[in-house]
Design an enzyme around this catalytic site. Sequence first.
Site, PDB file in Angstrom:
ATOM      1  N   TRP A   1       0.798  -1.221   0.000  1.00 52.67           N
ATOM      2  CA  TRP A   1       0.000   0.000   0.000  1.00 52.67           C
ATOM      3  C   TRP A   1       0.831   1.272   0.000  1.00 52.67           C
ATOM      4  O   TRP A   1       0.323   2.343  -0.326  1.00 52.67           O
ATOM      5  CB  TRP A   1      -0.905   0.028   1.229  1.00 52.67           C
ATOM      6  CG  TRP A   1      -0.175  -0.282   2.512  1.00 52.67           C
ATOM      7  CD1 TRP A   1      -0.121  -1.488   3.150  1.00 52.67           C
ATOM      8  CD2 TRP A   1       0.649   0.607   3.283  1.00 52.67           C
ATOM      9  NE1 TRP A   1       0.686  -1.406   4.271  1.00 52.67           N
ATOM     10  CE2 TRP A   1       1.159  -0.127   4.379  1.00 52.67           C
ATOM     11  CE3 TRP A   1       1.002   1.955   3.164  1.00 52.67           C
ATOM     12  CZ2 TRP A   1       2.004   0.437   5.337  1.00 52.67           C
ATOM     13  CZ3 TRP A   1       1.853   2.524   4.112  1.00 52.67           C
ATOM     14  CH2 TRP A   1       2.327   1.763   5.192  1.00 52.67           C
ATOM     15  N   ASN A   2       2.130   1.218   0.362  1.00 53.63           N
ATOM     16  CA  ASN A   2       2.853   2.468   0.631  1.00 53.63           C
ATOM     17  C   ASN A   2       3.171   3.276  -0.626  1.00 53.63           C
ATOM     18  O   ASN A   2       3.283   4.494  -0.562  1.00 53.63           O
ATOM     19  CB  ASN A   2       4.108   2.214   1.468  1.00 53.63           C
ATOM     20  CG  ASN A   2       5.066   1.240   0.834  1.00 53.63           C
ATOM     21  OD1 ASN A   2       4.695   0.449  -0.035  1.00 53.63           O
ATOM     22  ND2 ASN A   2       6.319   1.270   1.262  1.00 53.63           N
TER      23      ASN A   2
ATOM     24  N   LYS B   1      -2.485  -8.987  -7.052  1.00 52.81           N
ATOM     25  CA  LYS B   1      -3.244  -8.931  -5.805  1.00 52.81           C
ATOM     26  C   LYS B   1      -2.649  -7.763  -5.019  1.00 52.81           C
ATOM     27  O   LYS B   1      -1.560  -7.847  -4.471  1.00 52.81           O
ATOM     28  CB  LYS B   1      -3.103 -10.243  -5.026  1.00 52.81           C
ATOM     29  CG  LYS B   1      -3.981 -10.283  -3.753  1.00 52.81           C
ATOM     30  CD  LYS B   1      -3.275  -9.693  -2.573  1.00 52.81           C
ATOM     31  CE  LYS B   1      -4.076  -9.811  -1.288  1.00 52.81           C
ATOM     32  NZ  LYS B   1      -4.433  -8.529  -0.683  1.00 52.81           N
ATOM     33  N   HIS B   2      -3.363  -6.651  -5.012  1.00 48.71           N
ATOM     34  CA  HIS B   2      -2.880  -5.461  -4.342  1.00 48.71           C
ATOM     35  C   HIS B   2      -3.256  -5.508  -2.856  1.00 48.71           C
ATOM     36  O   HIS B   2      -4.055  -6.337  -2.421  1.00 48.71           O
ATOM     37  CB  HIS B   2      -3.473  -4.207  -4.990  1.00 48.71           C
ATOM     38  CG  HIS B   2      -2.523  -3.044  -5.029  1.00 48.71           C
ATOM     39  ND1 HIS B   2      -1.683  -2.741  -3.979  1.00 48.71           N
ATOM     40  CD2 HIS B   2      -2.287  -2.097  -5.987  1.00 48.71           C
ATOM     41  CE1 HIS B   2      -0.976  -1.670  -4.289  1.00 48.71           C
ATOM     42  NE2 HIS B   2      -1.312  -1.265  -5.504  1.00 48.71           N
TER      43      HIS B   2
ATOM     44  N   GLY C   1       6.575  -6.608   0.456  1.00 41.99           N
ATOM     45  CA  GLY C   1       5.795  -6.567   1.680  1.00 41.99           C
ATOM     46  C   GLY C   1       6.587  -7.056   2.874  1.00 41.99           C
ATOM     47  O   GLY C   1       7.810  -6.900   2.935  1.00 41.99           O
TER      48      GLY C   1
ATOM     49  N   GLU D   1      10.869  -8.333  -2.343  1.00 41.70           N
ATOM     50  CA  GLU D   1      11.411  -7.082  -1.811  1.00 41.70           C
ATOM     51  C   GLU D   1      10.705  -6.867  -0.482  1.00 41.70           C
ATOM     52  O   GLU D   1       9.518  -6.534  -0.446  1.00 41.70           O
ATOM     53  CB  GLU D   1      11.165  -5.920  -2.770  1.00 41.70           C
ATOM     54  CG  GLU D   1      11.992  -4.691  -2.436  1.00 41.70           C
ATOM     55  CD  GLU D   1      11.248  -3.684  -1.587  1.00 41.70           C
ATOM     56  OE1 GLU D   1      11.481  -3.684  -0.352  1.00 41.70           O
ATOM     57  OE2 GLU D   1      10.441  -2.917  -2.135  1.00 41.70           O
TER      58      GLU D   1
ATOM     59  N   CYS E   1      10.313   1.043   2.675  1.00 45.13           N
ATOM     60  CA  CYS E   1      11.302   0.007   2.987  1.00 45.13           C
ATOM     61  C   CYS E   1      12.707   0.579   3.010  1.00 45.13           C
ATOM     62  O   CYS E   1      13.550   0.146   3.801  1.00 45.13           O
ATOM     63  CB  CYS E   1      11.213  -1.125   1.965  1.00 45.13           C
ATOM     64  SG  CYS E   1       9.626  -1.981   1.967  1.00 45.13           S
TER      65      CYS E   1
END
Length: 454
Positions: free
Chosen positions: A130-131, A154-155, A206, A228, A262
């Site tokens: 989501w970021n 798939k968000h 994620g 990632e 991240c």
Amino acid sequence: MPIQTINPYNNQLVKSFDALTEKELEQKIAKAHQAYLSWRNESIETRAALLHEVSAIMLRKNKELAKLITLEMGKLIAQSESEIEMCASVYKYYADNAAEFLKDKPLETTDGSAFIRYTPTGIILGVEPWNFPFNQVGRLAAPNIVAGNVMMVKHASNVPQCAAMIETIFRDAGAPEGIYTNLFLPGEKIAALAADDRITGMSLTGSEKAGSSLAEAAGKNLKKSVLELGGSDAFIILDDADIDLAVAKAVLGRFNNMGQSCTSSKRIIAVASVAEEFLEKFTSKISGLKVGDPMDPTTKIGPMVSEEAAQKITRQVNDTVKDGARIVVGGKRIDREGAFYEFTILTDIPKGSVAYKEELFGPVASFYKVKDIEEAISLANDTGFGLGGSVFSKDTDKAIEVASRIDTGMVFINQNVASRPDLPFGGTKRSGYGRELSPLGIEEFVNKKVIRLP
């Protein structure tokens, strides 16, 4: 997890979406597979033209798309507009360069001749966060679609309107049905998709937990995967650094997107001779900033992505203080409606405490004072993460030497870590494996086929 938009500015429910049924999911996979059988035979020029149009649409609709980002995850509106511009540049980068990246690569052989031909493999499943709801998708979708693969995504369940809009943009750009497919699915459904032979690769950005689950499912079914995951990037300030530059880059590197990145500069490590000057100036820069509606261009501190996220960072800070850390500034929730948390600096952080060993995914900087370069490098590497890092010094050769000894996938000299289309992006250790962006990003899910001639 429900698929719904909850505005973090006021924690109000905006819109809900139904998850796909098993029948609907099968229909979408079948359409994507049929689309792939045609798309893989299209010319690179045709595929690139689609990406150019996607990029153009995003730029034309920048303000509309940016408002969706801000509504769903609380990013300051100017930063949301910048995200759309960055995402458009990723699509354009691969549209402009795919033909060069994918051209046959001659091989030296002892007799005869041979070359590598890059060919597509099928449906690539992306699980996205989501970021950066548009840009994270673009980094995966652009290289794969121009390479001849098709995308199913798939968000994150808290940005469903952004997720649906990306599919709409591809449709408006003229993409055949099935080239890009949005999947409204709960996370627990993803592992099962790895068993489907029509899906040939899987990528996730994620959490470690989600990445481990996807990697396990992909490995069990002999599917290529790229991960990632989290990061706890070190931001090292040497004794000859330009302190004002380091302060400016630290503010941007740590507090952009409310620290929810991240590659955010989470651990600031300063050599003792410059530590106090840096900390004083750094503290001054983040004090007294305007808090408010992220849709207001004058707001400097907006909400975090959700009430859950604000509660988590509160627990992490409180637990670290209980372990002996000291709060320099901030350190608590902002007394207003919404998922707000103060810009915070922690110092005197004990080894083994929460802030020392966990990723702080919010507006909290961990500040460490060390005696010399060796201690700075040792501290930078004393983490399970290995995504990015920064080194500040006026001596470029010295900065490069320090950078070479930091166990991460990326190190930036005299700047905070940032994503660029032409630079490989990815990490090592618990931060994942594989690369996005640059020529390397287009090679992850293609078949590097050797063709040998007499």
